[in-house]
Design a protein around this motif. Sequence first.
Motif, mmCIF file in Angstrom:
data_model
loop_
_atom_site.group_PDB
_atom_site.id
_atom_site.type_symbol
_atom_site.label_atom_id
_atom_site.label_comp_id
_atom_site.label_asym_id
_atom_site.label_seq_id
_atom_site.Cartn_x
_atom_site.Cartn_y
_atom_site.Cartn_z
ATOM 1 N N UNK A 35 0.831 -1.208 0.000
ATOM 2 C CA UNK A 35 0.000 0.000 0.000
ATOM 3 C C UNK A 35 0.863 1.254 0.000
ATOM 4 N N UNK A 36 1.954 1.237 0.751
ATOM 5 C CA UNK A 36 2.832 2.405 0.809
ATOM 6 C C UNK A 36 3.497 2.640 -0.538
ATOM 7 N N UNK A 37 3.981 1.579 -1.172
ATOM 8 C CA UNK A 37 4.637 1.714 -2.469
ATOM 9 C C UNK A 37 3.631 2.182 -3.524
ATOM 10 N N UNK A 38 2.418 1.662 -3.487
ATOM 11 C CA UNK A 38 1.390 2.108 -4.430
ATOM 12 C C UNK A 38 1.091 3.596 -4.241
ATOM 13 N N UNK A 39 1.016 4.032 -2.994
ATOM 14 C CA UNK A 39 0.765 5.446 -2.715
ATOM 15 C C UNK A 39 1.929 6.310 -3.186
ATOM 16 N N UNK A 40 3.157 5.857 -2.971
ATOM 17 C CA UNK A 40 4.319 6.621 -3.430
ATOM 18 C C UNK A 40 4.334 6.752 -4.944
ATOM 19 N N UNK A 41 4.002 5.674 -5.647
ATOM 20 C CA UNK A 41 3.955 5.738 -7.110
ATOM 21 C C UNK A 41 2.856 6.674 -7.580
ATOM 22 N N UNK A 42 1.712 6.642 -6.881
ATOM 23 C CA UNK A 42 0.602 7.513 -7.248
ATOM 24 C C UNK A 42 0.951 8.984 -7.031
ATOM 25 N N UNK A 43 1.714 9.266 -5.977
ATOM 26 C CA UNK A 43 2.102 10.637 -5.674
ATOM 27 C C UNK A 43 3.317 11.098 -6.475
ATOM 28 N N UNK A 44 3.941 10.178 -7.191
ATOM 29 C CA UNK A 44 5.085 10.543 -8.027
ATOM 30 C C UNK A 44 6.393 10.649 -7.264
ATOM 31 N N UNK A 45 6.540 9.879 -6.212
ATOM 32 C CA UNK A 45 7.785 9.889 -5.448
ATOM 33 C C UNK A 45 8.910 9.290 -6.281
#
Length: 126
Positions: A35-45
């Motif tokens: 979930x954290x990695x998916x959120x980071x990808x969504x936010x463009x980290x």
Amino acid sequence: AGLAAAFLKFFLPYDWDFKFCVTVGAVLCATDPVAVVALLKELGASPTLTVQIQGESLLNDGTAIVLYNVAYRMVSGEDMKLSEVISYLIKTALYAWMLGMLCGGFFFLWIKAVKDRVDHNSSLLQ
């Protein structure tokens, strides 16, 4: 895992043995970064941050597995001294390092060999 074990021992009304609480705490504390990695990808980290979080999660999971093994052996009735636990932890860390170097070296050489034979724009390497 220690905090989870303390919570299970002192705040829940089950009167579990502390060794059992450590075993359950080791299972509960292993985290999944999906979930954290998916959120980071969504936010463009940055990809570097994503890889670092995934690596840290792998380290946490490996630590939880080793802690679970030690606690389970103690719950099963095996009497382990502190020196035996430390020896087990060191051996496990060294074996994991050797296995990682062996697998990493194998795949590094494999990709290097394939790279020389394949066009650099090929999607096979990507």
